[in-house]
Scaffold this motif. Structure first.
Motif, PDB file in Angstrom:
ATOM      1  N   VAL A  58     -19.601-100.163  23.970  1.00  0.00           N
ATOM      2  CA  VAL A  58     -18.335 -99.426  23.934  1.00  0.00           C
ATOM      3  C   VAL A  58     -18.428 -98.231  23.002  1.00  0.00           C
ATOM      4  O   VAL A  58     -17.971 -97.126  23.311  1.00  0.00           O
ATOM      5  CB  VAL A  58     -17.192-100.372  23.518  1.00  0.00           C
ATOM      6  N   GLY A  59     -19.086 -98.426  21.818  1.00  0.00           N
ATOM      7  CA  GLY A  59     -19.239 -97.309  20.887  1.00  0.00           C
ATOM      8  C   GLY A  59     -20.082 -96.186  21.464  1.00  0.00           C
ATOM      9  O   GLY A  59     -19.767 -95.006  21.300  1.00  0.00           O
ATOM     10  N   ALA A  64     -20.469 -95.493  24.598  1.00  0.00           N
ATOM     11  CA  ALA A  64     -19.689 -94.825  25.642  1.00  0.00           C
ATOM     12  C   ALA A  64     -18.685 -93.854  25.039  1.00  0.00           C
ATOM     13  O   ALA A  64     -18.525 -92.720  25.517  1.00  0.00           O
ATOM     14  CB  ALA A  64     -18.978 -95.875  26.503  1.00  0.00           C
ATOM     15  N   GLN A  65     -18.006 -94.289  23.967  1.00  0.00           N
ATOM     16  CA  GLN A  65     -17.060 -93.390  23.317  1.00  0.00           C
ATOM     17  C   GLN A  65     -17.755 -92.186  22.708  1.00  0.00           C
ATOM     18  O   GLN A  65     -17.253 -91.060  22.774  1.00  0.00           O
ATOM     19  CB  GLN A  65     -16.289 -94.166  22.243  1.00  0.00           C
ATOM     20  N   VAL A 108     -18.622 -89.768  25.336  1.00  0.00           N
ATOM     21  CA  VAL A 108     -17.448 -89.021  25.792  1.00  0.00           C
ATOM     22  C   VAL A 108     -17.046 -87.960  24.773  1.00  0.00           C
ATOM     23  O   VAL A 108     -16.664 -86.834  25.117  1.00  0.00           O
ATOM     24  CB  VAL A 108     -16.281 -89.994  26.055  1.00  0.00           C
ATOM     25  N   ALA A 109     -17.151 -88.302  23.441  1.00  0.00           N
ATOM     26  CA  ALA A 109     -16.722 -87.356  22.403  1.00  0.00           C
ATOM     27  C   ALA A 109     -17.778 -86.318  22.070  1.00  0.00           C
ATOM     28  O   ALA A 109     -17.462 -85.326  21.405  1.00  0.00           O
ATOM     29  CB  ALA A 109     -16.360 -88.131  21.133  1.00  0.00           C
TER      30      ALA A 109
END
Length: 305
Positions: free
Chosen positions: A74-75, A77-78, A81-82
């Motif tokens: 999840v990290g 992926a974030q 995205v950022a």
């Protein structure tokens, strides 16, 4: 006739046929040890359902690894995205810095051009009034104009092993944690010694000194007119090179610098130069000015009666 004791009837059950084989009977009735039954009861009360401890540990470790992998995924992926947003902000910040730097350089260039224009107009006006030579001399001595000519080059640098010191302290104090570093008071004495020895103009690391210049300390840094300098400190002085060098080395300030070299290992070198170039001081400001005329008369005030 004597009485007969009453006959009591006994209700004792008849003996078992295997009464003589009690050991075999106990083994058959209690084929498992009572400890096994107690352990099974404890496991059932604890909700372990009879699962081995090693298996439970493996299952817990597997669950923890799955959870950690989920968090990392999840990290990532974030972050993915950022990342474009952060990169865009960084590029915008770099572009802004470049624009502001270019604008500052352009303003500084304009200031230099205006200063040169003002100087040229001043020289032209003074030539017409016959005071050109005197004004050039004043500009040189005040630091308002660039200077070039023969002189000396003095380089002062920290000691290689700045913690090494001698038996005496030429600075007059023992409170320095690092006596091998060049201090602001050392540079003050060097500059004052050059002025006293006949220097007409002095600069340190390209920073022109004037009558309003200040050499101070901010921590371990030396500031000249609030501009930090880093070692080695190159001091340029315009004047009669050989005479200036000899006078300075024989002066009290020259001997002080030599003592720093002998006691603390501060590195110094002085050389006579055929030509040195000193820039104009950027902080020279004309505070007051009055026109000079040949027929200037003192002003008088008319009284009233």
């Amino acid at each position: 006739m004597p009485q007969q004791p009453p006959v009591r009837s006994s209700s004792t059950p008849p003996a078992r046929p295997d009464a003589s084989m009690s050991l075999l009977t106990n083994v058959m009735d209690h084929s498992l040890d009572d400890g096994y039954a107690e352990a099974a009861a404890r496991k059932q009360a604890a909700g372990a359902d009879g699962m081995p401890r090693t298996l439970r540990a493996k299952l817990g470790l597997a669950a923890g690894l799955v959870l950690a992998a989920l968090v990392v995924t999840v990290g990532a992926a974030q972050a993915r995205v950022a990342a474009p947003v952060v990169a865009k902000e960084r590029e915008e910040l770099i572009d802004r810095i470049d624009r502001e730097t270019a604008a500052a350089d352009a303003l500084e260039s304009d200031v230099d051009k205006l200063r040169d224009d003002v100087s040229a107009r001043q020289r032209e006006a003074l030539k017409q009034s016959g005071g050109g030579d005197q004004t050039n001399l004043v500009g040189i001595l005040s630091g308002a104009t660039e200077v070039r000519g023969p002189g000396v080059k003095l380089v002062v640098n920290d000691a290689k092993e700045s913690a090494v010191g001698g038996d005496s302290d030429p600075r007059g104090t023992s409170g320095f944690s690092d006596t091998g570093r060049v201090r602001d008071r050392d540079m003050q004495r060097v500059v004052n010694g050059l002025w006293e020895s006949g220097a007409e103009a002095v600069s340190i690391n390209g920073q022109r000194l004037t009558a309003l210049s200040a050499i101070r300390a901010a921590g371990d840094a030396i500031l000249v007119d609030n501009r930090p300098l880093v070692p080695p400190y190159t001091v340029l002085a315009v004047g009669d090179g050989k005479q200036l060098s000899t006078r300075f080395q024989n002066s009290a300030d020259g001997l002080y610098l030599h003592a720093l070299q002998e006691n603390f290992g501060i590195r110094t070198s002085i050389s006579v130069e055929d030509e040195v170039r000193l820039p104009a001081a950027p902080s020279v400001i004309v505070r007051t000015a009055e026109p000079i005329t040949e027929s200037a008369q003192p002003r008088t005030e008319k009284g009233t009666s």
